[in-house]
Design a protein around this motif. Sequence first.
Motif, PDB file in Angstrom:
ATOM      1  N   GLY A   1       0.699  -1.095   0.154  1.00 55.36           N
ATOM      2  CA  GLY A   1      -0.106  -0.104  -0.162  1.00 55.36           C
ATOM      3  C   GLY A   1       1.076   0.973  -0.070  1.00 55.36           C
ATOM      4  N   TRP A   2       0.464   2.278  -0.455  1.00 58.78           N
ATOM      5  CA  TRP A   2       0.884   4.048  -0.998  1.00 58.78           C
ATOM      6  C   TRP A   2      -0.062   5.039  -0.257  1.00 58.78           C
ATOM      7  N   LEU A   3      -0.161   5.790   0.800  1.00 60.13           N
ATOM      8  CA  LEU A   3      -0.588   6.537   1.225  1.00 60.13           C
ATOM      9  C   LEU A   3      -0.268   7.717   1.535  1.00 60.13           C
ATOM     10  N   MET A   4      -1.156   8.631   0.256  1.00 61.04           N
ATOM     11  CA  MET A   4      -0.405  10.224   0.490  1.00 61.04           C
ATOM     12  C   MET A   4      -0.841  11.224   1.123  1.00 61.04           C
ATOM     13  N   MET A   5      -0.485  12.284   1.760  1.00 60.21           N
ATOM     14  CA  MET A   5      -1.724  13.189   2.118  1.00 60.21           C
ATOM     15  C   MET A   5      -0.589  14.813   1.519  1.00 60.21           C
ATOM     16  N   VAL A   6      -1.378  15.059   0.845  1.00 63.23           N
ATOM     17  CA  VAL A   6      -1.397  16.486  -0.227  1.00 63.23           C
ATOM     18  C   VAL A   6      -1.835  17.562   0.110  1.00 63.23           C
ATOM     19  N   GLU A   7      -1.187  18.238   0.178  1.00 62.57           N
ATOM     20  CA  GLU A   7      -1.974  19.685   0.732  1.00 62.57           C
ATOM     21  C   GLU A   7      -3.025  20.410  -0.338  1.00 62.57           C
ATOM     22  N   ASP A   8      -4.678  20.561   0.066  1.00 60.33           N
ATOM     23  CA  ASP A   8      -5.185  21.495  -0.236  1.00 60.33           C
ATOM     24  C   ASP A   8      -4.461  23.090  -0.489  1.00 60.33           C
ATOM     25  N   ALA A   9      -4.003  23.478  -1.342  1.00 62.74           N
ATOM     26  CA  ALA A   9      -3.656  24.676  -2.266  1.00 62.74           C
ATOM     27  C   ALA A   9      -3.970  25.281  -2.971  1.00 62.74           C
ATOM     28  N   PRO A  10      -3.280  26.105  -3.041  1.00 62.23           N
ATOM     29  CA  PRO A  10      -3.753  26.476  -4.910  1.00 62.23           C
ATOM     30  C   PRO A  10      -2.537  26.332  -5.374  1.00 62.23           C
ATOM     31  N   GLU A  11      -1.877  26.199  -5.349  1.00 59.17           N
ATOM     32  CA  GLU A  11      -0.487  25.742  -6.360  1.00 59.17           C
ATOM     33  C   GLU A  11      -0.134  24.884  -6.692  1.00 59.17           C
ATOM     34  N   SER A  12      -1.057  23.858  -5.274  1.00 59.06           N
ATOM     35  CA  SER A  12      -1.491  22.334  -6.240  1.00 59.06           C
ATOM     36  C   SER A  12      -2.835  22.312  -6.632  1.00 59.06           C
ATOM     37  N   ASN A  13      -3.747  23.083  -6.852  1.00 60.86           N
ATOM     38  CA  ASN A  13      -4.886  23.371  -7.584  1.00 60.86           C
ATOM     39  C   ASN A  13      -4.985  23.690  -8.901  1.00 60.86           C
ATOM     40  N   SER A  14      -3.974  24.218  -9.432  1.00 60.89           N
ATOM     41  CA  SER A  14      -3.333  25.055  -9.951  1.00 60.89           C
ATOM     42  C   SER A  14      -3.147  24.768 -11.620  1.00 60.89           C
ATOM     43  N   PRO A  15      -3.810  24.749 -12.764  1.00 63.34           N
ATOM     44  CA  PRO A  15      -3.108  24.262 -14.352  1.00 63.34           C
ATOM     45  C   PRO A  15      -1.354  23.977 -13.957  1.00 63.34           C
ATOM     46  N   VAL A  16      -1.003  22.976 -14.653  1.00 63.43           N
ATOM     47  CA  VAL A  16       0.657  23.282 -15.105  1.00 63.43           C
ATOM     48  C   VAL A  16       0.384  22.824 -16.144  1.00 63.43           C
ATOM     49  N   ARG A  17       1.836  23.558 -16.736  1.00 57.75           N
ATOM     50  CA  ARG A  17       2.335  23.852 -18.155  1.00 57.75           C
ATOM     51  C   ARG A  17       3.739  22.688 -18.256  1.00 57.75           C
TER      52      ARG A  17
END
Length: 246
Positions: free
Chosen positions: A150-166
């Motif tokens: 198993g692999w469990l990851m927790m990521v901060e919900d922030a503008p930088e993690s929600n913004s589209p990336v080019r």
Amino acid sequence: MTLDLVNYEQKAQVAVKSFWGARKAAIDRQAAAGNADQGERSGVTAGKNMDAFLDLILDVIKANGLAHADIHQSKATLSLPGFFRPTKLWDLLILHKGQLIAAIELKSQVGPSFGNNFNNRTEEALGTALDLWTAYREGAFGEQPRPFVGWLMMVEDAPESNSPVRDRSPHFSIFPEFQGASYLRRYDLLCQKLMKEQLYTTATVLSTPRSAVDSGEYADLSSMTGLKTFVTSLAGHIAAESARLS
């Protein structure tokens, strides 16, 4: 067979509060001592921010038939043999009657450097899985069924993690699902692909804002990579292994 999911949603909220609380406490302690690390590193170097998720996982294991299993959480007992390297440290190992029942990794990422960290986490997850399954194929764990990995990851919900990336790929096109995908979406895709390729039994990613230090708020990104999928898959594996080895 009825699986016991141990009120996992409420326990996950407690784990999320603990995660953010541990980070904040570590930053405050280091700042008070006058030796705070740069940026977010103060919270990372605290070490055991995901321990409350281990508690949730252990509750699932104990409630579904393997309360008497050998549960390993201390660093001295968390190594498994690898194929491409001698050993690998895991976050939790479950053994019973000399067989490996489960090996679990817990990871987290808090901003602002989502780009480099996403690539590092991806490479770690791929390398760890390839090393373990090759060692398994070569008999490192003896003759036994496939363990739960198993692999469990927790990521901060922030503008930088929600913004589209080019992304730039000057020679060949990237896969369309990655085009303009945020880092949270990329983690969801990563987990889905890790499972589709059978590199992990279950790979889960959760998002959580910093305000969750008080609320315990978290969210799944998809049903395939959600916490319920992780918990039910683990509970089913544990129940089956308990019956098989009884």
